[in-house]
Design a protein around this motif. Structure first.
Motif, PDB file in Angstrom:
ATOM      1  N   LEU A 132       0.829  -1.207   0.000  1.00  0.00           N
ATOM      2  CA  LEU A 132       0.000   0.000   0.000  1.00  0.00           C
ATOM      3  C   LEU A 132       0.864   1.258   0.000  1.00  0.00           C
ATOM      4  CD1 LEU A 132      -2.705  -1.174   2.560  1.00  0.00           C
ATOM      5  CD2 LEU A 132      -3.050  -0.815   0.101  1.00  0.00           C
ATOM      6  N   LEU A 133       1.952   1.227   0.754  1.00  0.00           N
ATOM      7  CA  LEU A 133       2.871   2.366   0.785  1.00  0.00           C
ATOM      8  C   LEU A 133       3.480   2.624  -0.593  1.00  0.00           C
ATOM      9  CD1 LEU A 133       5.567   3.119   3.472  1.00  0.00           C
ATOM     10  CD2 LEU A 133       6.223   2.968   1.084  1.00  0.00           C
ATOM     11  N   LEU A 134       3.928   1.550  -1.240  1.00  0.00           N
ATOM     12  CA  LEU A 134       4.539   1.703  -2.565  1.00  0.00           C
ATOM     13  C   LEU A 134       3.527   2.191  -3.595  1.00  0.00           C
ATOM     14  CD1 LEU A 134       6.828  -1.471  -2.628  1.00  0.00           C
ATOM     15  CD2 LEU A 134       7.508   0.907  -2.235  1.00  0.00           C
ATOM     16  N   GLU A 135       2.274   1.803  -3.424  1.00  0.00           N
ATOM     17  CA  GLU A 135       1.230   2.281  -4.338  1.00  0.00           C
ATOM     18  C   GLU A 135       1.006   3.784  -4.166  1.00  0.00           C
ATOM     19  OE1 GLU A 135      -2.116  -0.220  -3.558  1.00  0.00           O
ATOM     20  OE2 GLU A 135      -1.264  -1.951  -4.617  1.00  0.00           O
ATOM     21  N   VAL A 136       1.099   4.258  -2.924  1.00  0.00           N
ATOM     22  CA  VAL A 136       1.007   5.708  -2.689  1.00  0.00           C
ATOM     23  C   VAL A 136       2.150   6.418  -3.401  1.00  0.00           C
ATOM     24  CG1 VAL A 136       1.147   7.541  -0.953  1.00  0.00           C
ATOM     25  CG2 VAL A 136      -0.223   5.489  -0.493  1.00  0.00           C
ATOM     26  N   ASN A 137       3.362   5.883  -3.241  1.00  0.00           N
ATOM     27  CA  ASN A 137       4.519   6.481  -3.909  1.00  0.00           C
ATOM     28  C   ASN A 137       4.338   6.499  -5.425  1.00  0.00           C
ATOM     29  OD1 ASN A 137       5.876   6.991  -1.524  1.00  0.00           O
ATOM     30  ND2 ASN A 137       7.184   5.175  -1.646  1.00  0.00           N
ATOM     31  N   ALA A 138       3.812   5.403  -5.952  1.00  0.00           N
ATOM     32  CA  ALA A 138       3.631   5.314  -7.412  1.00  0.00           C
ATOM     33  C   ALA A 138       2.655   6.374  -7.905  1.00  0.00           C
ATOM     34  CB  ALA A 138       3.137   3.917  -7.781  1.00  0.00           C
ATOM     35  N   ARG A 139       1.584   6.598  -7.160  1.00  0.00           N
ATOM     36  CA  ARG A 139       0.608   7.618  -7.583  1.00  0.00           C
ATOM     37  C   ARG A 139       1.177   9.028  -7.465  1.00  0.00           C
ATOM     38  NH1 ARG A 139      -2.967   3.631  -5.486  1.00  0.00           N
ATOM     39  NH2 ARG A 139      -2.847   4.430  -3.354  1.00  0.00           N
ATOM     40  N   PHE A 140       2.088   9.231  -6.517  1.00  0.00           N
ATOM     41  CA  PHE A 140       2.728  10.539  -6.401  1.00  0.00           C
ATOM     42  C   PHE A 140       3.867  10.705  -7.405  1.00  0.00           C
ATOM     43  CE2 PHE A 140       0.405  11.176  -2.541  1.00  0.00           C
ATOM     44  CZ  PHE A 140       0.420  12.548  -2.319  1.00  0.00           C
ATOM     45  N   GLY A 141       4.343   9.582  -7.943  1.00  0.00           N
ATOM     46  CA  GLY A 141       5.463   9.656  -8.871  1.00  0.00           C
ATOM     47  C   GLY A 141       6.773   9.977  -8.190  1.00  0.00           C
ATOM     48  N   ALA A 142       6.832   9.748  -6.870  1.00  0.00           N
ATOM     49  CA  ALA A 142       8.050  10.036  -6.098  1.00  0.00           C
ATOM     50  C   ALA A 142       7.985   9.262  -4.784  1.00  0.00           C
ATOM     51  CB  ALA A 142       8.162  11.533  -5.819  1.00  0.00           C
ATOM     52  N   PRO A 143       9.147   8.921  -4.203  1.00  0.00           N
ATOM     53  CA  PRO A 143       9.158   8.176  -2.931  1.00  0.00           C
ATOM     54  C   PRO A 143       8.868   9.094  -1.744  1.00  0.00           C
ATOM     55  CG  PRO A 143      11.404   8.593  -3.632  1.00  0.00           C
ATOM     56  CD  PRO A 143      10.514   9.124  -4.728  1.00  0.00           C
ATOM     57  N   VAL A 144       7.618   9.496  -1.614  1.00  0.00           N
ATOM     58  CA  VAL A 144       7.253  10.399  -0.522  1.00  0.00           C
ATOM     59  C   VAL A 144       7.222   9.668   0.824  1.00  0.00           C
ATOM     60  CG1 VAL A 144       5.999  12.069  -1.925  1.00  0.00           C
ATOM     61  CG2 VAL A 144       4.803  10.032  -1.095  1.00  0.00           C
ATOM     62  N   LEU A 145       7.102   8.351   0.784  1.00  0.00           N
ATOM     63  CA  LEU A 145       7.118   7.525   1.979  1.00  0.00           C
ATOM     64  C   LEU A 145       8.232   6.501   1.855  1.00  0.00           C
ATOM     65  CD1 LEU A 145       3.271   6.826   2.329  1.00  0.00           C
ATOM     66  CD2 LEU A 145       4.600   8.572   3.538  1.00  0.00           C
ATOM     67  N   ARG A 146       9.018   6.345   2.901  1.00  0.00           N
ATOM     68  CA  ARG A 146      10.191   5.465   2.866  1.00  0.00           C
ATOM     69  C   ARG A 146      10.123   4.475   4.029  1.00  0.00           C
ATOM     70  NH1 ARG A 146      16.259   7.539   4.403  1.00  0.00           N
ATOM     71  NH2 ARG A 146      17.510   6.039   3.230  1.00  0.00           N
ATOM     72  N   PRO A 147       9.872   3.190   3.739  1.00  0.00           N
ATOM     73  CA  PRO A 147       9.825   2.210   4.826  1.00  0.00           C
ATOM     74  C   PRO A 147      11.232   1.914   5.347  1.00  0.00           C
ATOM     75  CG  PRO A 147       9.576   1.110   2.716  1.00  0.00           C
ATOM     76  CD  PRO A 147       9.616   2.578   2.421  1.00  0.00           C
ATOM     77  N   LEU A 148      11.348   1.737   6.669  1.00  0.00           N
ATOM     78  CA  LEU A 148      12.636   1.488   7.288  1.00  0.00           C
ATOM     79  C   LEU A 148      12.710   0.073   7.848  1.00  0.00           C
ATOM     80  CD1 LEU A 148      13.069   4.843   9.275  1.00  0.00           C
ATOM     81  CD2 LEU A 148      13.972   4.279   7.006  1.00  0.00           C
TER      82      LEU A 148
END
Length: 474
Positions: free
Chosen positions: A350-366
Motif C-alpha cells: 500500500l505504501l509503494l502504491e502511494v509512492n507510485a501515484r505521487f510519482g516520487a518516494p514520498v514515503l520510505r519504509p525502514l
C-alpha cells in the motif's frame, strides 16, 4: 569537553515522551467522540485509527486457552495438583517452574540460535523472572547500573517509553546514530565513538540495546553482530538487551548468542549481556498470565537484579502463567509470524502504491518487513513546505488532520522525520483490532500528503480543526 555532535538532542527524551502523551489527550479532547477525516476521491472516514498501540490483536493458542481455562477452574475450586504445594516449583520469589519454562521457551533462540552458531546452554540458575511484565526487570537491571550523573547509551531506535524507565533511576539516555540508509541498523562506528566519548567523560554506566528492534526490526548477519559485539567488549561496559519481539521475527539471532574473537581469545557475549524478554507479545498473554524473564552468564549481575525484585509471585499467578507458556505450541508461534509478515507485506504494498501515484518516494519504509510495525520516513521537503519541523509535529499532524494515532521517531531517539505505525492490528477502539483498516489508514495518509502538496500547512490544519498549536515548553 563539549558533547559529541552525534549525541546532540533538541529535547530531553523524558520531556518528549511526556509531551507526546499529554498532547494526544489534549488533541483528542478537541476532536471529540466521533470526528470525521477526509480520504482520497471524496471519501470520508469516522473515528481515530489507533496505530500507536503495541498489541498484535491475535488470539492466544487454542491449546493454551484450554489449559488456562483448566488452571482457572483448579484455582477457583481449590483442586490444584499436588505440585502446586511444592515450595520450590511454586516458590513465591523465583518459581522454578517458570524459570525452567523461560529457559526452554522464552530463550529458545539462545539455545538454538541457528546460522551455524553453537547453542548457548541457558541454565535455569542463570534465569530470573518477575510477575506481569518484562518492564519490571528492565527497570531493576537499569537500577543496578545507575549512579549520579551517569549515562546509558541507547542506539537510535529504542522503545518509545524507554527514557521514562531509565530516568526513574537518575540515568541520562544518550543516543548513538543508526546507519543512514533504509536498514536503520546499529552503526558500530557511531556506537564506538559514543561509548569512547562517555568513557572519557567518566559518566558511562552501560548500554541498552533493543533487538530485534522496536520500532524498526533490523536483519543482522552474524558478521554484523560480531562487529557490534567487538565494540561492546572493547568498551567493557554492561549491556542490557530488550529482546521482547524475538519470537515475532523469523530467524532472529540473539546478540547474546555471539562469540567475539579477540586477541586474548574468544569472548561470549552471553557473559556480558543481560537479555530481557516476556510472554506478552509472541504468546499474546494478558494480565495475570504475563511475566518477564532475564538471563545472563554474569552470575553476579543476575544476583544483583534478583535481590532487587521484591514483588512476589502469587501461586495462582504462577499456575496461570505456567499454563500459558507450557501449552503454547511452536506451530502457533510460526503461524503468527507468517500472519504478521503477510500484514506487514500488505502495508508495504500500500505504501509503494502511494509512492507510485505521487510519482516520487514520498514515503520510505525502514528496516526489515517483519514484526508488527511499519516505520515510515516521510519526504523531508514535503514536510518542510508544510512547516513540520520535527517528527513530534508530524505525529501531531497525523492525529489532528488525518485521524491516525502513531509514534513519532523522536520518542525513540531518532531525528528522522518518521513515525511508527502498528500495521498488524490497527483499531478504532481497544478490542476491535482489524487489519482491514490498513487500506483506510494509507488512504488517509495519501489524502493528507495530497493536501500538503496542494498547499496545506501544519498550522492551517490545526486551525481547520480549531486545535491550539503544540507547546514546546519542557
Amino acid at each position: 569537553m563539549t558533547d559529541c555532535p552525534a549525541l546532540s538532542r533538541r529535547a530531553d527524551p523524558v520531556s518528549l515522551v511526556n509531551r507526546s502523551d499529554e498532547r494526544k489527550k489534549f488533541a483528542r479532547g478537541y476532536l471529540g467522540a466521533a470526528p470525521s477525516f477526509p480520504g482520497t476521491g471524496g471519501r470520508e472516514y469516522r473515528g481515530v485509527i489507533d496505530a500507536y498501540h503495541g498489541e498484535t490483536g491475535l488470539p492466544m493458542d487454542e491449546s493454551a486457552v484450554r489449559a488456562l481455562d483448566a488452571a482457572w477452574r483448579e484455582v477457583m475450586s481449590r483442586t490444584q495438583p499436588e505440585e502446586y504445594r511444592d515450595g520450590v516449583l511454586y516458590d513465591k520469589r523465583q518459581p522454578l517452574v517458570l524459570r525452567t519454562l523461560a529457559a526452554d521457551s522464552l530463550f529458545q533462540r539462545l539455545r538454538a540460535p541457528g546460522a551455524g552458531l553453537p547453542p548457548v546452554p541457558v541454565d535455569v540458575r542463570e534465569v530470573i523472572v518477575s510477575p506481569y511484565s518484562s518492564t519490571v526487570l528492565l527497570e531493576e537491571a537499569v537500577a543496578t547500573l545507575a549512579r549520579p550523573g551517569g549515562v546509558l547509551v541507547c542506539p537510535e531506535g529504542y522503545y518509545k517509553s524507554a527514557s521514562v524507565h531509565v530516568a526513574k533511576y537518575g540515568l541520562r539516555m544518550v543516543t548513538s546514530a543508526a546507519t543512514p540508509d533504509e536498514s536503520f541498523k546499529i552503526d558500530p562506528v557511531a556506537l564506538a565513538r559514543t561509548l569512547e566519548h562517555h568513557a572519557r567523560q567518566g559518566d558511562l554506566c552501560g548500554v541498552m540495546l533493543t533487538l530485534p528492534g522496536n520500532p524498526v526490526v533490523g536483519a543482522y548477519t552474524v558478521a554484523e553482530l560480531i562487529e557490534i559485539g567487538r565494540v561492546l567488549i572493547e568498551a567493557g561496559t554492561p549491556v542490557i538487551c530488550d529482546m521482547s519481539f524475538d519470537l515475532l521475527v523469523d530467524d532472529h539471532i540473539p546478540i547474546a548468542a555471539i562469540t567475539v574473537p579477540t586477541p586474548d581469545g574468544p569472548v561470549r557475549l552471553y557473559d556480558h549481556v543481560l537479555t530481557i524478554t516476556g510472554n506478552s507479545k509472541a504468546y499474546n498473554a494478558f494480565g495475570p498470565c504475563k511475566l518477564g524473564a532475564a538471563c545472563s552468564g554474569d552470575a553476579g549481575w543476575i544476583d544483583r537484579v534478583r535481590d532487587r525484585l521484591r514483588v512476589a509471585f502469587q501461586r495462582e499467578s504462577t499456575h496461570l502463567v505456567r499454563a500459558t507458556i507450557e501449552h503454547t505450541t511452536a506451530a502457533y508461534l510460526a503461524r503468527n509470524r507468517a500472519t504478521l509478515r503477510a500484514r506487514v507485506d500488505t502495508a508495504h504494498r500500500l505504501l509503494l502504491e502511494v509512492n507510485a501515484r505521487f510519482g516520487a518516494p514520498v514515503l520510505r519504509p525502514l528496516g526489515s518487513p517483519q514484526g508488527m510495525f511499519l516505520t515510515v520516513e516521510f519526504d523531508a521537503d514535503l514536510l518542510a513546505a508544510a512547516g513540520v519541523r520535527f517528527s513530534s509535529e508530524l505525529e501531531d499532524l497525523l492525529l489532528t488532520v488525518a485521524g491516525i494515532d502513531c509514534v513519532a521517531l523522536d520518542r525513540t531517539g531518532s531525528e528522522r522525520m518518521g513515525v511508527r505505525l502498528n500495521v498488524v492490528a490497527p483499531r478504532l477502539a481497544a478490542g476491535y483490532e482489524s487489519p482491514d483498516l490498513l487500506d483506510e489508514l494509507f488512504d488517509r495518509i495519501e489524502c493528507l500528503l495530497a493536501r500538503i502538496g496542494a498547499g496545506l500547512t501544519y498550522g492551517a490544519g490545526l486551525r481547520e480543526r480549531e486545535i491550539p498549536a503544540m507547546s514546546f515548553a519542557s
